[in-house]
Design an enzyme around this catalytic site. Structure first.
Site, mmCIF file in Angstrom:
data_model
loop_
_atom_site.group_PDB
_atom_site.id
_atom_site.type_symbol
_atom_site.label_atom_id
_atom_site.label_comp_id
_atom_site.label_asym_id
_atom_site.label_seq_id
_atom_site.Cartn_x
_atom_site.Cartn_y
_atom_site.Cartn_z
ATOM 1 N N HIS A 5 0.838 -1.192 0.000
ATOM 2 C CA HIS A 5 0.000 0.000 0.000
ATOM 3 C C HIS A 5 0.876 1.247 0.000
ATOM 4 O O HIS A 5 1.933 1.267 0.629
ATOM 5 C CB HIS A 5 -0.966 0.018 1.198
ATOM 6 C CG HIS A 5 -0.296 0.116 2.546
ATOM 7 N ND1 HIS A 5 0.010 1.323 3.144
ATOM 8 C CD2 HIS A 5 0.127 -0.838 3.406
ATOM 9 C CE1 HIS A 5 0.573 1.097 4.324
ATOM 10 N NE2 HIS A 5 0.674 -0.212 4.512
ATOM 11 N N ASP A 52 -0.606 4.350 0.684
ATOM 12 C CA ASP A 52 -1.181 5.356 1.590
ATOM 13 C C ASP A 52 -0.467 5.302 2.940
ATOM 14 O O ASP A 52 0.053 4.252 3.336
ATOM 15 C CB ASP A 52 -2.705 5.177 1.749
ATOM 16 C CG ASP A 52 -3.106 3.804 2.279
ATOM 17 O OD1 ASP A 52 -2.444 2.800 1.932
ATOM 18 O OD2 ASP A 52 -4.078 3.726 3.065
ATOM 19 N N ASP A 94 6.435 2.045 6.662
ATOM 20 C CA ASP A 94 5.075 1.503 6.460
ATOM 21 C C ASP A 94 4.393 2.266 5.341
ATOM 22 O O ASP A 94 3.747 3.278 5.597
ATOM 23 C CB ASP A 94 4.280 1.614 7.769
ATOM 24 C CG ASP A 94 2.943 0.902 7.703
ATOM 25 O OD1 ASP A 94 2.684 0.195 6.720
ATOM 26 O OD2 ASP A 94 2.152 1.069 8.638
ATOM 27 N N GLU A 128 -5.220 1.141 2.807
ATOM 28 C CA GLU A 128 -4.883 0.125 3.815
ATOM 29 C C GLU A 128 -4.951 0.742 5.198
ATOM 30 O O GLU A 128 -5.405 0.123 6.161
ATOM 31 C CB GLU A 128 -3.487 -0.448 3.558
ATOM 32 C CG GLU A 128 -3.223 -1.780 4.259
ATOM 33 C CD GLU A 128 -2.723 -1.646 5.690
ATOM 34 O OE1 GLU A 128 -2.823 -2.622 6.458
ATOM 35 O OE2 GLU A 128 -2.235 -0.564 6.070
ATOM 36 N N GLU A 129 -4.500 1.993 5.306
ATOM 37 C CA GLU A 129 -4.448 2.661 6.612
ATOM 38 C C GLU A 129 -5.805 3.233 7.014
ATOM 39 O O GLU A 129 -6.004 3.607 8.163
ATOM 40 C CB GLU A 129 -3.395 3.773 6.599
ATOM 41 C CG GLU A 129 -1.977 3.292 6.282
ATOM 42 C CD GLU A 129 -1.361 2.473 7.413
ATOM 43 O OE1 GLU A 129 -2.076 2.145 8.376
ATOM 44 O OE2 GLU A 129 -0.162 2.153 7.311
ATOM 45 N N GLU A 174 5.019 -5.498 4.191
ATOM 46 C CA GLU A 174 4.744 -4.780 5.448
ATOM 47 C C GLU A 174 5.900 -4.988 6.431
ATOM 48 O O GLU A 174 6.517 -6.054 6.451
ATOM 49 C CB GLU A 174 3.465 -5.312 6.100
ATOM 50 C CG GLU A 174 2.173 -4.938 5.401
ATOM 51 C CD GLU A 174 1.692 -3.531 5.730
ATOM 52 O OE1 GLU A 174 2.477 -2.727 6.273
ATOM 53 O OE2 GLU A 174 0.527 -3.241 5.409
ATOM 54 N N HIS A 202 4.134 4.646 12.143
ATOM 55 C CA HIS A 202 2.985 5.429 12.653
ATOM 56 C C HIS A 202 3.428 6.479 13.689
ATOM 57 O O HIS A 202 2.590 7.199 14.219
ATOM 58 C CB HIS A 202 1.886 4.537 13.250
ATOM 59 C CG HIS A 202 1.172 3.694 12.228
ATOM 60 N ND1 HIS A 202 -0.157 3.349 12.341
ATOM 61 C CD2 HIS A 202 1.594 3.137 11.072
ATOM 62 C CE1 HIS A 202 -0.504 2.594 11.304
ATOM 63 N NE2 HIS A 202 0.547 2.456 10.528
HETATM 64 ZN ZN LIG Z 1 1.313 -0.919 6.384
#
Ligand SMILES: [Zn+2]
Length: 375
Positions: free
Chosen positions: A64, A66, A97, A129-130, A158, A344
């Site tokens: 992903h 995003d 990520d 995805e997020e 990931e 994150h």
């Molecule tokens: Zn991820």
């Protein structure tokens, strides 16, 4: 090359569900290498499905573009969308990520000629995805199933690494269920217990049962199912008034040894046994998945062994991932990516050496799978 691609992707501000040009960038890269690209749009979400079709099995790289929001930008040491290279690390939102993982796989691909492969190679890259994950991989997989596309192996980039790239790979993930419970009572004066129905008192024996419950034992690769209470509130603020109701939120992370339905049944049974009046809602936000390790897991383990010289651990830890959607195709799934330490967070970053090693491992996977499929 992987460092440059990571920086290029990080500089595109693709806060979920925007892809901010990342998909076009990847499309161009793949088109130059003979891949057939298709953009599948659902709602506001764009997804890339790209394939280099050969005879032999199909390996899909799943990722992903995003990213989660940055949080307060002034707390970052470097602009989160600068892709700043401080000599050791590439800094920025999405480095770990999971733009770094995508960059490494693209770079690994550039080291080979896709036409020399004995297997088909596909990409599913989403930009949802997020976020709610409703218009991303789940929809692409539905479409591919409709087309009767057979996916044999899936590599997910990931973040999976604990200390040293490749020390931990995932072959499954736990499920997650959110539960909101409102216990109903009758407000009244604390001095007249016979005239009140106190929901705080009602919830205590229920909580005892809930917290003592052994949901399952887990299995070889999964820890046992666990429960955490996350919110509880009741009361009007006065000492002499009992509340009308109590609100409780809790979450379970569960193994494939139990289903969401079974969890729901047991909780409702406890409430019934304690004669609690209630409203409850169950939000099953992720089904667990487990991929039985076979040929592809073996290929990945051997590749890590070759590049890093150690045996990797198989695990099913961590939060949820889009692996749960592609699991529906019955393919063998391995998640292998960089460290998850800073993802994150403020000051997300990835070590340049880590990007280089991960590229070496991905490259080795392509070579080893090619040998395995050379019949
Ligand atoms: Zn991820």
């Amino acid at each position: 090359m992987e460092i440059q691609i990571t920086q290029d992707l990080v500089r595109k501000e693709s806060i979920t569900p925007n892809d901010a040009g990342c998909l076009q960038y990847i499309e161009d890269f793949l088109a130059e290498r003979g891949f057939k690209n298709e953009i599948l749009t659902y709602g506001r979400v764009k997804n890339l499905w790209s394939i280099n079709r050969k005879s032999g099995p199909l390996l899909v790289f799943l990722g992903h573009v995003d990213v989660v929001p940055t949080g307060p930008v002034d707390q970052w040491d470097h602009d989160p969308f600068s892709g700043h290279d401080d000599g050791t690390y590439i800094n920025g939102r999405g480095t770990g990520d999971m733009k770094g993982g995508i960059a490494c796989f693209m770079s690994a691909l550039s080291r080979i000629n896709p036409d020399d492969l004995n297997f088909s190679l596909g990409f599913i890259i989403t930009s949802d995805e997020e976020g709610p994950s409703r218009d991303g991989t789940v929809k692409v997989v539905e479409e591919l199933l409709k087309r009767e596309e057979v996916i044999d192996y899936c590599l997910i980039g990931e973040p999976s690494t604990i200390e040293t790239v490749g020390d931990n790979i995932r072959i499954g993930r736990r499920g997650s269920i959110n539960i909101e419970l409102e216990v109903l009572g009758k407000q009244g004066h604390a001095a007249y217990p016979a005239r009140v129905d106190n929901p705080i008192h009602r919830v205590v024996p229920f909580l005892d049962k809930l917290l003592a419950e052994v949901w399952d034992e887990g299995n070889e690769h999964f820890p046992p199912t666990s429960l955490q209470l996350t919110n509880i509130s009741a009361g009007v603020g006065a000492h002499n008034v009992t509340p009308n109701n109590l609100n409780l939120k809790f979450n379970l992370r569960f193994s494939p040894q139990i289903t969401g339905q079974e969890i729901q049944t047991r909780i409702e049974k406890f409430l019934g046994e304690e004669n609690v009046k209630y409203n409850i809602s169950f939000d099953l936000n992720a089904e667990p998945f487990y991929s039985n390790p076979k040929l592809f897991t073996d290929v990945v383990q051997k590749s890590i062994q070759k590049v890093q010289g150690f045996n990797t651990a198989l695990s099913c830890s961590g939060g949820t991932s889009d692996g749960r959607f592609i699991a529906k195709t019955g393919c063998e799934i391995v998640e292998l990516g960089p460290k998850f330490e800073t993802i994150h967070k403020i000051n997300e970053r990835i070590e340049k050496g880590e990007l280089e090693r991960l590229t070496d491992i991905y490259h080795q996977i392509l070579l080893n799978l090619n040998e395995e499929t050379n019949i």
